[in-house]
Enzyme design. Sequence first.
Site, mmCIF file in Angstrom:
data_model
loop_
_atom_site.group_PDB
_atom_site.id
_atom_site.type_symbol
_atom_site.label_atom_id
_atom_site.label_comp_id
_atom_site.label_asym_id
_atom_site.label_seq_id
_atom_site.Cartn_x
_atom_site.Cartn_y
_atom_site.Cartn_z
ATOM 1 N N ASP A 17 10.960 -2.171 -1.944
ATOM 2 C CA ASP A 17 10.084 -2.789 -0.940
ATOM 3 C C ASP A 17 8.845 -1.919 -0.824
ATOM 4 O OD1 ASP A 17 9.139 -4.428 1.165
ATOM 5 O OD2 ASP A 17 10.104 -3.183 2.683
ATOM 6 N N SER A 18 7.859 -2.411 -0.089
ATOM 7 C CA SER A 18 6.686 -1.584 0.196
ATOM 8 C C SER A 18 7.065 -0.414 1.101
ATOM 9 C CB SER A 18 5.625 -2.427 0.903
ATOM 10 O OG SER A 18 6.157 -2.956 2.102
ATOM 11 N N TYR A 49 1.808 -3.910 1.852
ATOM 12 C CA TYR A 49 1.395 -4.749 0.726
ATOM 13 C C TYR A 49 0.667 -6.010 1.234
ATOM 14 C CZ TYR A 49 4.351 -2.438 -2.884
ATOM 15 O OH TYR A 49 4.906 -1.576 -3.789
ATOM 16 N N GLY A 50 0.977 -6.396 2.468
ATOM 17 C CA GLY A 50 0.514 -7.689 2.994
ATOM 18 C C GLY A 50 -0.992 -7.859 3.042
ATOM 19 N N CYS A 80 11.256 -7.795 -0.752
ATOM 20 C CA CYS A 80 9.950 -7.902 -0.091
ATOM 21 C C CYS A 80 9.385 -9.269 -0.450
ATOM 22 C CB CYS A 80 9.039 -6.792 -0.615
ATOM 23 S SG CYS A 80 7.340 -6.880 -0.017
ATOM 24 N N ASN A 81 9.094 -10.073 0.562
ATOM 25 C CA ASN A 81 8.567 -11.417 0.301
ATOM 26 C C ASN A 81 7.193 -11.359 -0.352
ATOM 27 O OD1 ASN A 81 10.333 -13.616 1.974
ATOM 28 N ND2 ASN A 81 10.425 -11.605 2.900
ATOM 29 N N THR A 82 6.354 -10.439 0.120
ATOM 30 C CA THR A 82 4.988 -10.325 -0.388
ATOM 31 C C THR A 82 5.005 -9.917 -1.858
ATOM 32 O OG1 THR A 82 4.495 -9.528 1.835
ATOM 33 C CG2 THR A 82 2.740 -9.338 0.197
ATOM 34 N N GLU A 158 7.524 0.423 10.758
ATOM 35 C CA GLU A 158 7.421 1.722 10.078
ATOM 36 C C GLU A 158 7.233 2.864 11.079
ATOM 37 O OE1 GLU A 158 7.452 2.478 6.627
ATOM 38 O OE2 GLU A 158 8.145 0.441 6.251
ATOM 39 N N CYS A 190 9.441 -11.930 6.208
ATOM 40 C CA CYS A 190 9.144 -10.559 5.785
ATOM 41 C C CYS A 190 10.396 -9.738 6.060
ATOM 42 C CB CYS A 190 7.963 -10.015 6.586
ATOM 43 S SG CYS A 190 7.706 -8.233 6.410
ATOM 44 N N THR A 191 10.764 -8.873 5.127
ATOM 45 C CA THR A 191 12.040 -8.158 5.277
ATOM 46 C C THR A 191 11.989 -7.061 6.344
ATOM 47 O OG1 THR A 191 11.425 -6.734 3.413
ATOM 48 C CG2 THR A 191 12.818 -8.647 2.934
ATOM 49 N N HIS A 192 10.800 -6.743 6.846
ATOM 50 C CA HIS A 192 10.728 -5.807 7.975
ATOM 51 C C HIS A 192 11.177 -6.478 9.278
ATOM 52 C CE1 HIS A 192 8.280 -3.242 5.345
ATOM 53 N NE2 HIS A 192 8.339 -2.297 6.262
HETATM 54 N N1 DGL Z 1 8.790 -6.124 3.697
HETATM 55 C C1 DGL Z 1 7.609 -6.694 3.109
HETATM 56 C C2 DGL Z 1 7.729 -8.219 3.003
HETATM 57 O O1 DGL Z 1 8.824 -8.744 3.048
HETATM 58 C C3 DGL Z 1 6.411 -6.200 3.848
HETATM 59 C C4 DGL Z 1 5.153 -6.308 3.043
HETATM 60 C C5 DGL Z 1 4.072 -5.384 3.487
HETATM 61 O O2 DGL Z 1 4.164 -4.204 3.189
HETATM 62 O O3 DGL Z 1 3.099 -5.884 4.099
HETATM 63 O O4 DGL Z 1 6.769 -8.923 2.822
#
Ligand code: DGL
Length: 288
Positions: A17-18, A49-50, A80-82, A158, A190-192
Amino acid sequence: MSIDAELMPGSPIGIMDSGAGGLSVLQQIKALLPHESLLYAADSAHLPYGDKTPAFVRQRVNTVAAALVELGAKALVVACNTATAAAVESLRERYAMPVVGMEPGVKPAVQGSRSGVVGILATAGMAGSSRMTELVQRFAGERQVIVRACPGLVEQVERQALDTPETTRLLQQYLAPVLEVGADTVVLGCTHYPFLRPLIERLSGPGVRVIDTGEAVARRLHHLLQQGGLLNSGAAEPQMRFYTTAATRPQAELFSRLLGSTVEVEPLSARVFNQSPEELSDESQATT
Ligand code: DGL
């Protein structure tokens, strides 16, 4: 083109993930596949990453994936979806091993909605991706699907600000337009965001269903490992190792808080950690 080494059932699964969000997916994988060893890589030095371009995210995902493969991964989970929207196809072209990506649960949300209005919370990168547009077009039908870009939420997770006034303010701002038009289902894109789930549920109220696809991803991974004869028999003691591209100590504190148990975090690798932007763009040109 496949550049996999020989894949062994006893090898670990690489999850990336990011940052720390993919730990929500790691928890589901660990619950469903307790015999598997897991490697978790957070590209924390390049988070979020978004708000980056898809090309930049693709470079980073390819670099982190290569490091996980070097560490012996037999399968990759882009938690991570992004990153999935930007890069999962390039990983599938590059590796013959199972590669599992994230997909927001638009289909179950639409199917289960009684009010006919569904909200999706996602990063700006994911909300604006062609993958999101395709998902909505494919599954929305007569239903109203509202996609909300939610800048700032990843950073709040974070910062371990899971239930602070600022996180509450941001979520109220993002949820209001969705709830005001009668959404009865909110998709975590988003996985966060699963780490904000208690707050999202509290702000949304009891009539709203919250959907997270971490468990579905773990089931898909199980299926692909089984199909490829790659499930670990359980003979060896499973291990979990955590890596980051940023300073390790703050990440260890964050990961331990989110996982609810103390873990150590290692630098991903001197090579990935020290790579210059020029080297990254050379690498991405070589792999895409
Ligand atoms: N957990 C990432 C997702 O699912 C976050 C992406 C990011 O860093 O913006 O998109």
